[in-house]
Design an enzyme around this catalytic site. Structure first.
Site, PDB file in Angstrom:
ATOM      1  N   ASP A  14       0.879  -1.155   0.000  1.00  9.51           N
ATOM      2  CA  ASP A  14       0.000   0.000   0.000  1.00  9.51           C
ATOM      3  C   ASP A  14       0.926   1.217   0.000  1.00  9.51           C
ATOM      4  O   ASP A  14       2.118   1.099   0.308  1.00  9.51           O
ATOM      5  CB  ASP A  14      -0.888  -0.024   1.244  1.00  9.51           C
ATOM      6  N   ASP A  16       0.239   5.190   1.057  1.00  9.21           N
ATOM      7  CA  ASP A  16       0.188   6.078   2.222  1.00  9.21           C
ATOM      8  C   ASP A  16       0.116   5.267   3.514  1.00  9.21           C
ATOM      9  O   ASP A  16      -0.775   4.438   3.683  1.00  9.21           O
ATOM     10  CB  ASP A  16      -1.044   6.988   2.144  1.00  9.21           C
TER      11      ASP A  16
END
Length: 228
Positions: A14, A16
């Protein structure tokens, strides 16, 4: 699920709160939006813990309004404009991640990104930080974003690996759900943007990284065991 171990061919992150700490870009954007709406600054940690929930969540907490409120979308677009102006100015890889990416390259383990961050913000951010993943899957690229597994399935195809030859890392329940639905081994990033009252240990991931520096040992446990 069994760790891929020696069969590990790819790692998908992922963005952020997992690969990159972007909160210090979002915090001033949210504070500026509040200022423009005649509101005082809010606690930075509250903004930080909500970054992974996206722009709608940030507007909700910034202005204490719901999505049906008048001008909600105008406020969201203003937040995105403010964010775009500062994008990448303060964002940085989490500690130990640069070395980890180099180790993946040295081991010929491909790495990519699967994020719910729109491509128009993802690509400039990666360019700003000089990152060149072999695969970048954004919500623009799929019919259904995470927690649907489509992003991870597409990422594995682009990385030329099987689902069970890859590991997915994320700092939100939706990341772990997406990984589980795809049939991947999952690692929860407890160091990421976790909301108050939530716990990465409750998501059912195969492993939990308390610190970003712990990722190497979780990805390559056989190497850690060799030192014992």
């Amino acid at each position: 699920m069994m760790h891929p171990g020696a069969q590990l061919r790819a790692v998908i992150f992922d963005l952020d709160g997992t690969l990159i700490d972007t909160a210090d870009d979002f915090i001033p954007a949210v504070q500026q939006l509040r200022s423009e709406c005649d509101r005082p600054p809010m606690e930075a940690q509250r903004i930080r813990s909500s970054v992974s929930n996206g722009s709608r969540a940030l507007v909700r907490i910034a202005l204490d309004i719901d999505e049906e409120a008048p001008h909600f979308e105008a406020h969201r677009q203003r937040l995105l404009t403010l964010y775009a102006e500062i994008l990448g100015h303060h964002a940085a890889l989490y500690p130990g991640v640069a070395a980890l990416l180099q180790q993946l390259n040295d081991k010929n383990v491909a790495w990519g990104i699967a994020t719910n961050k729109p491509r128009e913000y993802t690509i400039p951010l990666l360019e700003k930080l000089g990152l060149t993943p072999a695969s970048v899957v954004c919500p623009d690229d799929v019919a259904q974003a995470k927690p649907h597994p489509e992003s991870l399935e597409k990422g594995c195809r682009e990385l030329r690996c099987g689902i069970r030859e890859a590991i997915y890392l994320g700092d939100h329940l939706r990341d772990i759900q997406a990984g589980q639905r795809a049939g991947m081994y999952t690692i929860a990033a407890a160091y990421g943007y976790i909301e108050s009252g939530d716990s990465a240990h409750s998501w059912g991931a195969d492993a939990v990284a308390q610190r970003s520096e712990d990722l190497h040992g979780l990805l390559f446990p056989q190497e850690e065991q060799a030192y014992v």
